[in-house]
Design an enzyme around this catalytic site. Structure first.
Site, PDB file in Angstrom:
ATOM      1  N   SER A  55      81.777  20.958  -0.962  1.00  0.00           N
ATOM      2  CA  SER A  55      82.295  19.776  -0.290  1.00  0.00           C
ATOM      3  C   SER A  55      81.174  18.736  -0.169  1.00  0.00           C
ATOM      4  O   SER A  55      80.649  18.284  -1.183  1.00  0.00           O
ATOM      5  CB  SER A  55      82.891  20.152   1.069  1.00  0.00           C
ATOM      6  OG  SER A  55      83.669  19.110   1.592  1.00  0.00           O
ATOM      7  N   ASP A  93      93.336  20.684  -4.530  1.00  0.00           N
ATOM      8  CA  ASP A  93      92.493  20.316  -3.393  1.00  0.00           C
ATOM      9  C   ASP A  93      93.010  19.014  -2.779  1.00  0.00           C
ATOM     10  O   ASP A  93      92.964  17.966  -3.410  1.00  0.00           O
ATOM     11  CB  ASP A  93      91.046  20.144  -3.871  1.00  0.00           C
ATOM     12  CG  ASP A  93      90.061  20.005  -2.721  1.00  0.00           C
ATOM     13  OD1 ASP A  93      90.479  19.586  -1.621  1.00  0.00           O
ATOM     14  OD2 ASP A  93      88.870  20.306  -2.920  1.00  0.00           O
ATOM     15  N   HIS A 143      91.050  23.224  -0.792  1.00  0.00           N
ATOM     16  CA  HIS A 143      89.653  22.770  -0.734  1.00  0.00           C
ATOM     17  C   HIS A 143      88.655  23.917  -0.731  1.00  0.00           C
ATOM     18  O   HIS A 143      87.503  23.720  -1.073  1.00  0.00           O
ATOM     19  CB  HIS A 143      89.442  21.898   0.504  1.00  0.00           C
ATOM     20  CG  HIS A 143      88.094  21.257   0.554  1.00  0.00           C
ATOM     21  ND1 HIS A 143      87.547  20.580  -0.513  1.00  0.00           N
ATOM     22  CD2 HIS A 143      87.158  21.199   1.538  1.00  0.00           C
ATOM     23  CE1 HIS A 143      86.352  20.124  -0.185  1.00  0.00           C
ATOM     24  NE2 HIS A 143      86.091  20.493   1.051  1.00  0.00           N
TER      25      HIS A 143
END
Length: 708
Positions: free
Chosen positions: A578, A653, A685
């Site tokens: 991320s 995602d 995600h």
């Protein structure tokens, strides 16, 4: 005789060593299910308005008086099963009073009188309901189906609060992409008379296409995704009256796409307090609205900042007051407590700490003291303090070093303290807040005592500007300082996160020490500027220039590693997910020659593809800050690739959408740069469950194969 003793000692040593188990990646990743994390106490909580606490032991709930430390009663699962025949396990208790407990059972909330061993009420809601929130005062459940909001009572399982056919309008769910501390979309009033709720109109938000490969053929799955600089949602706040079953809305014009956050009821249910934030996120108006007519009564205060303002906590009213409340703000550089009246008077700044207050836990019986949580002097920790509201004097109640999660009983006499630190797997204690004495409920054993793993250590470095930077070093078992070890730098580096904490394992995931020993690696993590719990100056240095200060601090960590005799400076890899994926790709491509290998998961590649609420807080819009967006765009540096780079992305995602990785791959192809890529079909995600074993092994194998 000495030789015999020595031989016996050596035999015992090697026998003990040979009995040490190897911690596999699979066991580490699935450690919660395999008993490899410290034991705890389930259903541990206070009985409301008493000095009695409860916890689950096997299939029974144990009631204990904190003052006498004696068990007062026991509720066995078998007793509950007489009333609920389909109950297989002891349920998670949501509320417990001196006579009743409430728990969820499938699509109903059950209230059970454990004194008379009988059902009190059952509130059943539609089996398709989501986001269910029970209120014991109203004896009702708020829940959503698709985009509408409903309420269930003991006599009616489905009362419509909203009946809107337009799919662009969503009621009763978290809004603003769950920023500003928003975690839900419904807010019961103190007496249960009203239900306030969020509503958002997503008409201005473009649809983002995701593909469901599990249909035949594959099908389109559109989501609403507000990208930086583009159309955002229009927010509203509704109020449902449970007595006359009517729904009204606060009179707020949000056509400018400003944010509505931190909803609080006044204790008399006459007013609703709302923190309103402009889309630029540099101005807060804390407004009071009349529940009767929805009109704004007054602006209690305003707050501005040339970088950003980000309230994340609703008002907490003082005991027995309908006008005086506490507000958390970092306006003086650190999150501190302020006391206001609903008429807009600043009574006082209650705390003036040069460290971060993280929350308000409760008050004592007379309302003279408030209990708060905060880091204290060491930002890697979390403690509980008693603060005198009049003088501001405070007492630290959690004496041991570490990270403490606490629960205060209703009158503030006692505190349940659940904590760990680098050498303590978990201790749970009950603390007398007046005498400051504690009673131990649980001392968890080290669940890894039979495994051959290395050590975790903390090191504090100085950044280029003199700032303390906290780091964590994991060394393999049988570490030999005369040898050279390759390094994996694990990075996150973004706001609202802290990787290095004084907790069990130091904040690391269990796969890290497993990997360190299996592959003879050093694993290093540094919390750079921009990360959480260090105050506004430390966090806000990143404004409009994501990546710059963070990279500078991470390179301070690299230089430290290179100074260590046991580090092989020619074999340093980097990995993150991320924001950590953004940092991993940025570190690899903006600093060629330092890292041999990088594995980036769900990486933000171009901030203009990220969401409005988060992205614009830190970067402003692409139109306002083109230079900042250009400098942070990872694709601009692909030509610098010197080593091996693997991108990993969930195919659906909804947070860091797949477009990020795709654009970097597209630029790599344009420039004839070889990059590796792997997708996890139908994962969002992050990769959860048993598939996470595959993910960690994929990342680790790539690093071992290429970090040479």
């Amino acid at each position: 005789m000495k030789k015999i003793i020595s031989l016996l000692f050596l035999c015992a040593f090697f026998l003990g060593f040979s009995q040490q188990k190897e911690l596999s990646i699979e066991d580490a990743v699935l450690g919660y299910y395999k008993g490899l994390y410290p034991k705890s106490l389930n259903n541990l909580s206070w009985v409301e308005n008493t000095n009695t606490y409860v916890f689950q032991k096997e299939n029974a709930l144990i009631f204990t008086n904190a003052k006498s430390n004696k068990v007062t009663s026991t509720l066995k699962l078998e007793e509950l099963q007489k009333a609920y025949s389909n109950l297989k396990y002891f349920p998670r208790v949501q509320e417990i009073s001196a006579t009743e407990l409430t728990f969820r059972l499938s699509n109903s909330f059950e209230t059970y009188n454990y004194i008379t061993n009988s059902k009190t009420t059952t509130v059943t809601f539609d089996k398709n309901g989501q986001n269910a929130e029970f209120n014991s005062k109203a004896i009702a459940v708020a829940y959503t189906i698709d985009n509408n909001l409903y309420v269930a009572t003991a006599t009616n399982p489905k009362i419509a609060v909203t009946e809107i056919n337009d799919k662009n309008i969503v009621s009763g769910q978290a809004i603003h992409r769950s920023e500003f501390g928003i975690v839900k979309g419904t807010f019961w009033s103190p007496k249960g008379t009203y239900l306030a709720f969020y509503q958002k109109d997503e008409s201005k938000i473009t649809e983002y296409p995701l593909v469901d490969i599990n249909s035949y053929p594959a099908s389109l799955k559109n989501i609403k995704y507000p990208m930086a600089g583009q159309g955002s949602e229009i927010a509203k706040i509704g109020i449902f009256n449970t007595l006359n079953k009517t729904t009204t809305y606060l009179d707020i014009d949000t056509s400018d796409e400003h944010y509505l956050t931190n909803i609080s009821w006044t204790p008399d249910e006459k007013y609703l307090l709302v923190a309103e934030i402009n889309r630029e996120q540099n101005h807060v108006w804390y407004n009071k609205y009349s529940v009767e007519n929805g009109k704004k009564v007054t602006t209690i205060f305003e707050e501005t900042n040339d970088k950003w303002t980000e309230p994340e906590n609703p008002a907490v009213f003082l005991p027995n007051s309908t006008t005086n409340f506490l507000w958390l703000s970092e306006r003086d550089g650190f999150m501190n407590l302020y006391q206001y009246t609903t008429e807009g008077k600043l009574v006082k700044q209650v705390t003036k700490f040069n460290w971060v207050v993280t929350g308000i836990s409760g008050f004592d019986a007379k309302g003279k003291n408030v209990f708060i949580t905060g880091t204290g002097e060491d930002a890697r920790e979390n403690h509980t303090f008693k603060v005198n509201l009049k003088t501001g004097k405070y007492t630290k109640l959690t004496k041991n070093n570490g990270t403490h999660y606490t629960q205060i009983n209703s009158n503030g006499n006692y505190l349940i303290d659940n904590y760990s630190n680098l050498t303590t797997p978990r201790n749970i204690e009950v603390i007398d807040t007046k005498k400051e004495k504690s009673t131990t409920l649980l001392q968890a054993e080290n669940p890894l005592k039979d495994y051959n793993i290395g050590t975790t250590e903390f090191v504090t470095l100085k950044g280029n500007d003199g700032t303390d930077l906290y780091t964590r070093i994991i060394k393999p078992a049988n570490f030999d300082p005369s040898k050279k070890y390759p390094v994996l730098i694990y990075v996150y580096g973004g706001p609202h996160a802290q990787m290095v904490t004084n907790t069990w394992l130091g904040g690391a995931s269990l796969w890290m020490p497993a990997f360190a020993t299996l592959e003879n690696y050093i694993i290093f993590t540094l919390d750079n500027r921009g990360s959480a719990n260090r105050g506004f100056k430390f966090e806000s240095i990143i404004h409009r220039n994501l990546g710059n200060a963070e990279i500078e601090d991470q390179l301070t960590g690299v230089n430290y590693l290179k100074s260590l005799n046991y580090v092989d400076a020619s074999r340093i890899a980097v990995n993150g997910w991320s924001y950590g994926g953004f940092m991993t790709t940025s570190l690899m491509l903006r600093n060629p020659g330092i890292f041999t290998t990088a594995v980036a998961g769900g990486p933000v590649i171009d901030w203009k593809y990220y969401e409005v609420m988060y992205g614009e807080r830190y970067m402003d819009t692409p139109q306002e800050n083109p230079e900042g967006y250009k400098n942070a765009k990872v694709s601009n540096y692909i030509k610098n690739l010197d080593g091996k780079l693997l991108l990993i992305h969930g195919s659906v995602d909804p947070v860091v959408v797949p477009q990020h990785s795709m654009t970097l791959l597209q630029e790599a192809v344009k420039q004839n740069i070889q990059v590796d890529f792997f997708t996890y079909p139908m994962h969002e995600h992050n990769v959860r469950g048993k598939d996470r074993v595959h993910l960690i092994e994929k990342m680790m194998n790539y690093i071992v194969e290429n970090n040479k």
